[in-house]
Design a protein around this motif. Structure first.
Motif, PDB file in Angstrom:
ATOM      1  N   LEU A 213       0.856  -1.188   0.000  1.00  0.00           N
ATOM      2  CA  LEU A 213       0.000   0.000   0.000  1.00  0.00           C
ATOM      3  C   LEU A 213       0.886   1.230   0.000  1.00  0.00           C
ATOM      4  N   VAL A 214       0.488   2.248  -0.776  1.00  0.00           N
ATOM      5  CA  VAL A 214       1.190   3.533  -0.753  1.00  0.00           C
ATOM      6  C   VAL A 214       0.151   4.591  -0.430  1.00  0.00           C
ATOM      7  N   ASN A 215       0.405   5.391   0.623  1.00  0.00           N
ATOM      8  CA  ASN A 215      -0.571   6.395   1.035  1.00  0.00           C
ATOM      9  C   ASN A 215       0.101   7.736   1.248  1.00  0.00           C
ATOM     10  N   GLU A 216      -0.730   8.792   1.169  1.00  0.00           N
ATOM     11  CA  GLU A 216      -0.231  10.132   1.490  1.00  0.00           C
ATOM     12  C   GLU A 216      -0.160  10.270   3.002  1.00  0.00           C
ATOM     13  N   LEU A 217       0.629  11.241   3.446  1.00  0.00           N
ATOM     14  CA  LEU A 217       0.664  11.567   4.870  1.00  0.00           C
ATOM     15  C   LEU A 217       0.059  12.950   5.006  1.00  0.00           C
ATOM     16  N   GLU A 218      -1.057  13.049   5.717  1.00  0.00           N
ATOM     17  CA  GLU A 218      -1.784  14.316   5.754  1.00  0.00           C
ATOM     18  C   GLU A 218      -0.904  15.416   6.335  1.00  0.00           C
ATOM     19  N   GLY A 219      -0.879  16.564   5.648  1.00  0.00           N
ATOM     20  CA  GLY A 219      -0.077  17.688   6.101  1.00  0.00           C
ATOM     21  C   GLY A 219       1.334  17.696   5.539  1.00  0.00           C
ATOM     22  N   PHE A 220       1.732  16.625   4.816  1.00  0.00           N
ATOM     23  CA  PHE A 220       3.090  16.568   4.270  1.00  0.00           C
ATOM     24  C   PHE A 220       3.036  16.401   2.748  1.00  0.00           C
ATOM     25  N   PRO A 221       3.190  17.516   2.021  1.00  0.00           N
ATOM     26  CA  PRO A 221       3.015  17.439   0.568  1.00  0.00           C
ATOM     27  C   PRO A 221       4.161  16.733  -0.151  1.00  0.00           C
ATOM     28  N   LYS A 222       5.231  16.369   0.570  1.00  0.00           N
ATOM     29  CA  LYS A 222       6.340  15.695  -0.118  1.00  0.00           C
ATOM     30  C   LYS A 222       6.610  14.302   0.445  1.00  0.00           C
ATOM     31  N   ARG A 223       5.626  13.750   1.146  1.00  0.00           N
ATOM     32  CA  ARG A 223       5.859  12.432   1.748  1.00  0.00           C
ATOM     33  C   ARG A 223       4.844  11.411   1.263  1.00  0.00           C
ATOM     34  N   LEU A 224       5.312  10.185   1.207  1.00  0.00           N
ATOM     35  CA  LEU A 224       4.433   9.038   0.925  1.00  0.00           C
ATOM     36  C   LEU A 224       4.804   7.951   1.918  1.00  0.00           C
ATOM     37  N   ILE A 225       3.820   7.174   2.332  1.00  0.00           N
ATOM     38  CA  ILE A 225       4.126   6.086   3.261  1.00  0.00           C
ATOM     39  C   ILE A 225       3.810   4.751   2.572  1.00  0.00           C
ATOM     40  N   VAL A 226       4.810   3.857   2.597  1.00  0.00           N
ATOM     41  CA  VAL A 226       4.699   2.571   1.899  1.00  0.00           C
ATOM     42  C   VAL A 226       4.651   1.451   2.937  1.00  0.00           C
ATOM     43  N   SER A 227       3.643   0.578   2.836  1.00  0.00           N
ATOM     44  CA  SER A 227       3.576  -0.558   3.760  1.00  0.00           C
ATOM     45  C   SER A 227       3.362  -1.840   2.954  1.00  0.00           C
TER      46      SER A 227
END
Ligand SMILES: *[C@@H]1O[C@H](CO)[C@@H](O)[C@H](O)[C@H]1NC(C)=O
Ligand SMILES: *[C@@H]1O[C@H](CO)[C@@H](O)[C@H](O)[C@H]1NC(C)=O
Ligand SMILES: *[C@@H]1O[C@H](CO)[C@@H](O)[C@H](O)[C@H]1NC(C)=O
Ligand SMILES: *[C@@H]1O[C@H](CO)[C@@H](O)[C@H](O)[C@H]1NC(C)=O
Length: 397
Positions: A213-227
């Motif tokens: 899964l790849v998701n955005e991190l709310e409040g961080f326009p340059k981050r993605l979180i991969v699990s």
């Protein structure tokens, strides 16, 4: 239904069917050695007319036809087919000169098995699957017998799936450096044994990570979180750690950035704000450096979090985009392009496209207007005609 069955048409059909099936039934009944004879393609094949002494002359038929491939009939009534190819296959029957069936046999042609080309998959430390393909087309069904052993050990069976042409070994002696697979292929014309040697630790290749899964991190326009999770075929045990490689790039870019990690999840800190990113992940045994990387997981697309009131997030370029900062020590950034230049290029392209579509829109609109005006005029005319016609009809004659 009973009426239908006894109808003359139906009776005729049944009679015809039984009549047309009769010769083959008769043939099976009178068959002495009703069997299959196998022959080598491109050789001379001899078919004997039964075992007993034959009254000469005999007549041979192939599939109930007297048309035979290139052949000769020997003095004892045997049929010799010369240099046979596939078209010589079929049911051969020999008859005496009164037309009495003496013998019939089915001929199948092919080649003896050749060496097999073998490959093995090792998705974890307790399982080996070896598959093979024939190096020559034999055109005949084959049996396979396979066994497996580590150097200096006893042969153990490798359990064969004959349809899918593979065999499985459960709990191989992984600590042995070299293993040997022995497969014997046997068909009606012969057999051939193939030996293949492997180093299991070099073949070890996990299945790709799962539930990625790849998701955005709310409040961080340059981050993605991969699990992700471990592949289901990999034991969840401290003794078998995996290392994961995550790669990502803005959609349309040629260059991947990479992160290595032993655990899920991982945060990407240098995503390109406002852009869709492609993300993939693969796995490898962490302890064994000679083992192989898994295949990549399917490509996933994700966009970092955005403030939707900001109309042009790409206009302001944060300085760190020019000098990507490796926020993780293991990050190896392969980016060598300048995403800002690409953005300017695409902005120009967008403006061009918008202008072009405006021109097309205006043209289409004016065309529609002209047609509409013409149609209206025509309608007006027809309406006038109609009303005058109605008037004329209602006039008394
Ligand atoms: C097949 O028979 C023909 C004619 O008798 C002979 O010339 C030829 O050498 C034979 N071929 C083989 C492969 O035995
Ligand atoms: C004879 O019949 C078999 C099927 O039983 C078929 O495969 C073969 O092509 C036929 N041969 C000829 C010469 O018609
Ligand atoms: C297959 O191999 C096993 C062990 O090598 C042997 O005992 C068995 O007879 C073989 N079977 C065939 C059909 O060759
Ligand atoms: C190893 O992989 C095989 C094939 O995918 C699987 O059936 C088996 O359960 C796996 N072993 C472990 C310990 O996970």
């Amino acid at each position: 239904m009973p009426g239908l069955l006894s109808s003359p048409v139906c009776l005729t059909v049944i009679w015809f069917l039984s009549w047309s099936l009769r010769p083959s039934c008769a043939q099976i009944l009178t068959d002495e050695v009703s069997g299959v004879q196998y022959g080598h393609l491109e050789s001379n094949v001899t078919l004997a007319c039964g075992k007993s002494q034959i009254r000469i002359p005999v007549v041979w038929h192939l599939n109930h036809s007297s048309v035979l491939p290139w052949h000769k009939v020997t003095s004892d009534g045997s049929l010799v087919l010369m240099h046979v190819d596939h078209s010589a296959q079929g049911i051969y029957s020999c008859y005496d000169n009164q037309g009495l069936l003496l013998h019939s046999v089915k001929l199948r042609l092919g080649h003896p098995p050749g060496l097999l080309s073998v490959s093995c998959q090792v998705p974890n430390h307790t399982y080996v699957r070896c598959s093979w393909v024939e190096s020559v087309a034999t055109f005949l069904p084959a049996q396979y017998n396979a066994s497996f052993r580590g150097s200096g050990q006893e042969w153990r069976p490798c359990v064969v799936d004959i349809v899918r042409k593979h065999c499985d070994v459960d709990r191989p002696a992984f600590w042995q450096t070299i293993h040997t697979l022995r497969i014997t292929a046997t068909n009606a014309l012969g057999s051939e044994t193939t030996y293949a040697r492997f180093k299991l630790h070099e073949l070890l290749k996990p299945d790709p990570p799962e539930s990625v899964l790849v998701n955005e991190l709310e409040g961080f326009p340059k981050r993605l979180i991969v699990s992700w999770t471990f592949p289901a075929s990999w034991p969840l045990h401290d003794a078998f750690p995996l290392v994961f490689q995550i790669r990502y790039r803005p959609l349309g870019s040629m260059y991947w950035s990479e992160i290595y990690s032993e655990e899920s999840p991982v945060v990407i800190f240098d995503a390109l704000a406002g852009h869709l990113h492609q993300v993939q992940i693969r796995a490898r045994d962490e302890v064994n450096a000679e083992s192989q990387w898994s295949e990549w997981s399917p490509l996933l697309l994700a966009r970092p979090w955005e403030v939707f009131t900001t109309p042009y997030p790409t206009e302001e370029v944060p300085p760190e985009l020019f000098f990507p900062i490796n926020t993780k020590p293991e990050t190896s950034t392969a980016k060598s392009h300048n995403p800002v230049l690409e953005d300017e290029g695409s902005l120009g392209l967008v403006i061009l496209l918008v202008l072009f579509s405006v021109v097309i829109l205006i043209t289409v609109l004016s065309l529609i207007y002209v047609m509409w005006v013409r149609q209206r005029r025509r309608d007006h005319v027809t309406k006038q005609e109609l009303t005058s016609m109605v008037k004329m009809k209602s006039m008394p004659i």
